[in-house]
Write a protein that holds these residues in place. Structure first.
Motif, PDB file in Angstrom:
ATOM      1  N   CYS A 119      15.799 -29.539 -37.768  1.00 27.75           N
ATOM      2  CA  CYS A 119      14.916 -29.552 -39.088  1.00 27.75           C
ATOM      3  C   CYS A 119      15.041 -29.297 -40.508  1.00 27.75           C
ATOM      4  N   ASP A 120      16.291 -29.557 -40.153  1.00 28.08           N
ATOM      5  CA  ASP A 120      17.610 -29.252 -42.296  1.00 28.08           C
ATOM      6  C   ASP A 120      17.517 -31.074 -42.838  1.00 28.08           C
ATOM      7  N   THR A 121      17.522 -31.445 -41.577  1.00 26.62           N
ATOM      8  CA  THR A 121      17.668 -33.026 -42.076  1.00 26.62           C
ATOM      9  C   THR A 121      16.947 -33.826 -41.577  1.00 26.62           C
ATOM     10  N   VAL A 122      16.023 -33.255 -40.835  1.00 25.93           N
ATOM     11  CA  VAL A 122      15.047 -34.539 -40.819  1.00 25.93           C
ATOM     12  C   VAL A 122      13.575 -33.690 -41.665  1.00 25.93           C
ATOM     13  N   THR A 123      13.628 -34.146 -42.950  1.00 30.89           N
ATOM     14  CA  THR A 123      12.365 -33.469 -43.790  1.00 30.89           C
ATOM     15  C   THR A 123      10.473 -34.896 -43.239  1.00 30.89           C
ATOM     16  N   ILE A 124      10.410 -35.617 -43.044  1.00 31.39           N
ATOM     17  CA  ILE A 124       9.280 -35.899 -42.406  1.00 31.39           C
ATOM     18  C   ILE A 124       8.400 -35.995 -44.230  1.00 31.39           C
ATOM     19  N   GLU A 125       8.897 -36.738 -45.156  1.00 26.83           N
ATOM     20  CA  GLU A 125       8.145 -36.590 -46.094  1.00 26.83           C
ATOM     21  C   GLU A 125       7.302 -37.513 -46.604  1.00 26.83           C
ATOM     22  N   ALA A 126       7.328 -39.149 -45.935  1.00 30.18           N
ATOM     23  CA  ALA A 126       6.215 -39.997 -45.413  1.00 30.18           C
ATOM     24  C   ALA A 126       4.767 -38.829 -44.529  1.00 30.18           C
ATOM     25  N   LEU A 127       5.223 -38.759 -43.729  1.00 29.04           N
ATOM     26  CA  LEU A 127       4.058 -37.675 -43.348  1.00 29.04           C
ATOM     27  C   LEU A 127       3.562 -36.389 -43.555  1.00 29.04           C
ATOM     28  N   LYS A 128       3.608 -35.851 -44.846  1.00 25.66           N
ATOM     29  CA  LYS A 128       3.858 -34.602 -45.192  1.00 25.66           C
ATOM     30  C   LYS A 128       3.089 -35.311 -46.680  1.00 25.66           C
ATOM     31  N   LYS A 129       3.136 -36.633 -47.086  1.00 27.56           N
ATOM     32  CA  LYS A 129       1.902 -37.344 -47.800  1.00 27.56           C
ATOM     33  C   LYS A 129       0.621 -36.864 -47.523  1.00 27.56           C
ATOM     34  N   ARG A 130       0.654 -36.879 -46.111  1.00 26.32           N
ATOM     35  CA  ARG A 130      -1.409 -37.176 -45.148  1.00 26.32           C
ATOM     36  C   ARG A 130      -1.802 -35.973 -44.705  1.00 26.32           C
ATOM     37  N   TYR A 131      -0.151 -35.097 -44.650  1.00 32.74           N
ATOM     38  CA  TYR A 131      -0.015 -34.168 -43.518  1.00 32.74           C
ATOM     39  C   TYR A 131       0.225 -32.852 -43.963  1.00 32.74           C
ATOM     40  N   GLU A 132      -0.115 -31.537 -43.720  1.00 37.36           N
ATOM     41  CA  GLU A 132       0.733 -30.467 -43.930  1.00 37.36           C
ATOM     42  C   GLU A 132       0.651 -29.643 -43.214  1.00 37.36           C
ATOM     43  N   PRO A 133       1.441 -28.710 -42.750  1.00 39.57           N
ATOM     44  CA  PRO A 133       2.056 -27.082 -41.762  1.00 39.57           C
ATOM     45  C   PRO A 133       0.777 -26.567 -41.551  1.00 39.57           C
ATOM     46  N   ARG A 134       0.325 -26.911 -40.558  1.00 35.42           N
ATOM     47  CA  ARG A 134      -1.090 -25.872 -40.116  1.00 35.42           C
ATOM     48  C   ARG A 134      -0.511 -24.210 -40.011  1.00 35.42           C
ATOM     49  N   ASP A 135       0.598 -23.627 -40.164  1.00 28.64           N
ATOM     50  CA  ASP A 135       1.548 -22.571 -40.675  1.00 28.64           C
ATOM     51  C   ASP A 135       2.834 -22.336 -41.315  1.00 28.64           C
ATOM     52  N   THR A 136       2.364 -22.408 -42.412  1.00 31.98           N
ATOM     53  CA  THR A 136       3.235 -22.189 -43.721  1.00 31.98           C
ATOM     54  C   THR A 136       4.288 -21.331 -43.648  1.00 31.98           C
ATOM     55  N   THR A 137       4.283 -20.175 -43.378  1.00 28.49           N
ATOM     56  CA  THR A 137       5.365 -19.212 -42.764  1.00 28.49           C
ATOM     57  C   THR A 137       6.172 -19.467 -41.658  1.00 28.49           C
ATOM     58  N   ASP A 138       5.507 -20.788 -41.024  1.00 35.03           N
ATOM     59  CA  ASP A 138       6.726 -20.837 -40.039  1.00 35.03           C
ATOM     60  C   ASP A 138       6.006 -22.154 -39.174  1.00 35.03           C
ATOM     61  N   PRO A 139       6.478 -23.276 -40.441  1.00 37.04           N
ATOM     62  CA  PRO A 139       6.322 -24.752 -39.561  1.00 37.04           C
ATOM     63  C   PRO A 139       6.999 -25.242 -38.916  1.00 37.04           C
ATOM     64  N   THR A 140       7.536 -24.904 -38.453  1.00 30.84           N
ATOM     65  CA  THR A 140       8.554 -25.718 -37.690  1.00 30.84           C
ATOM     66  C   THR A 140       9.032 -25.364 -36.427  1.00 30.84           C
ATOM     67  N   THR A 141       9.598 -25.892 -35.280  1.00 31.24           N
ATOM     68  CA  THR A 141       9.730 -25.249 -34.199  1.00 31.24           C
ATOM     69  C   THR A 141      11.110 -26.216 -33.435  1.00 31.24           C
ATOM     70  N   HIS A 142      12.586 -25.397 -33.797  1.00 28.18           N
ATOM     71  CA  HIS A 142      13.454 -26.570 -32.798  1.00 28.18           C
ATOM     72  C   HIS A 142      14.192 -25.819 -32.445  1.00 28.18           C
ATOM     73  N   TYR A 143      15.319 -26.347 -31.223  1.00 28.76           N
ATOM     74  CA  TYR A 143      16.375 -26.180 -30.727  1.00 28.76           C
ATOM     75  C   TYR A 143      17.265 -27.196 -30.718  1.00 28.76           C
ATOM     76  N   ALA A 144      18.450 -26.491 -29.890  1.00 29.65           N
ATOM     77  CA  ALA A 144      19.615 -27.699 -30.326  1.00 29.65           C
ATOM     78  C   ALA A 144      20.974 -27.133 -28.549  1.00 29.65           C
ATOM     79  N   SER A 145      20.817 -28.339 -27.958  1.00 31.29           N
ATOM     80  CA  SER A 145      22.398 -27.634 -26.890  1.00 31.29           C
ATOM     81  C   SER A 145      23.138 -28.635 -26.960  1.00 31.29           C
ATOM     82  N   ARG A 146      24.509 -28.356 -26.678  1.00 30.02           N
ATOM     83  CA  ARG A 146      25.286 -29.455 -26.209  1.00 30.02           C
ATOM     84  C   ARG A 146      26.060 -28.303 -25.125  1.00 30.02           C
ATOM     85  N   GLN A 147      25.775 -30.239 -24.156  1.00 35.17           N
ATOM     86  CA  GLN A 147      26.405 -30.167 -22.750  1.00 35.17           C
ATOM     87  C   GLN A 147      27.726 -30.694 -22.919  1.00 35.17           C
TER      88      GLN A 147
END
Length: 289
Positions: A119-147
């Motif tokens: 979420c720190d790298t992907v910003t989806i700026e084009a989509l954000k011109k039409r949409y906004e986060p529903r929850d402004t306090t915690d707008p994203t959910t993420h996970y990372a996995s190294r196998q």
């Protein structure tokens, strides 16, 4: 008259003293052999004992090692050539980017870097011109996995239309997924992964898959339409890209509310343009980070 002296017995010739017997020397020169002419160079006495090039005593034969140096067997020279060739080939692979530090010396990951938080790298700026986060306090959910065979990052957003009213309950979800395939080349199955969506079609929803140019080595766009009332409205759109052994996917989904005055999904072209723009930005950002 005196008598002549009596005859003496014949004398035996004196015998030379016996010499102790010696073992014959096979290499002793034959005294009866023909001698070389004056000034001629005699042949080597033991031709079978001549040293072979590279194995004889120092300086004994042409092609051998210099005096004072130990000979180098031929197989060792061959081994050295293999090592040199391997080193040169390895340098070519690293120089062309065919190998990557995170690949275990095998996968072609194209310079895309693993992220702890996508979420720190992907910003989806084009989509954000039409949409906004529903929850402004915690707008994203993420996970990372190294196998061992696969690294993966995911980021998701729960959003709403910027023009939505208080009675509009429609929801928009966006998912970004990046995968670094370290042990298996995804090339052979990538197209099938997206074309198989069409086989999931049912009477109430339908999938369409098409190839997209200009993104990575290959890219596919999957469009989903719902038809609960014959409307065939746009329900979701997914853009998947493969660049070497790295894959990236951005998915947009729309769920309509119960209000007839609620916002509607964008057109196919609008949705495709937003996904294409944000995917292009994400691929560039993942190479820089």
């Amino acid at each position: 008259m005196s008598m002549p002296p009596p005859p003496q017995p014949p004398q035996q010739p004196s015998q030379p003293p016996q010499q102790p017997q010696q073992s014959p020397n096979p290499y002793q020169q034959n005294p009866y052999a023909q001698q070389p002419a004056a000034g001629a160079v005699p042949p080597a006495p033991y031709p079978h004992a001549q040293p072979q090039p590279g194995f004889g005593p120092p300086g004994a034969a042409p092609g051998g090692p210099p005096a004072g140096k130990r000979p180098v067997p031929g197989w060792l020279w061959g081994l050295g050539g293999v090592v040199v060739a391997s080193a040169v080939w390895g340098g070519v692979l690293f120089g062309t980017g065919a190998l990557d530090d995170d690949s275990g010396g095998k996968a072609a990951l194209g310079g895309y870097r693993y992220q702890k938080n996508l979420c720190d790298t992907v910003t989806i700026e084009a989509l954000k011109k039409r949409y906004e986060p529903r929850d402004t306090t915690d707008p994203t959910t993420h996970y990372a996995s190294r196998q061992e065979g696969l690294d993966a990052n995911n980021c998701s957003w729960s959003m709403k239309d910027r023009n939505a009213g208080a009675s509009d309950y429609s929801s928009i979800y966006v998912y970004a997924t990046a995968q670094w395939h370290k042990n298996t080349d995804p090339t052979g199955e990538f197209a099938s992964l997206y074309k198989q969506y069409e086989d999931r079609s049912q009477p109430t929803y339908k999938y369409e898959t098409k190839a997209v140019d200009g993104l990575g080595d290959e890219a596919f766009l999957v469009t989903e339409r719902r038809d609960p009332s014959g409307d065939k409205e746009l329900a979701s759109m997914t853009l998947g890209v493969r660049d070497g052994w790295f894959t990236y996917e951005l998915r947009w989904s729309w769920y309509g509310g119960t209000s007839t005055s609620g916002t509607r999904p964008p057109s196919d072209q609008e949705a495709e343009d937003m996904l294409t723009s944000d995917t292009r930005d994400a691929l560039a950002a993942l190479k820089k980070s």
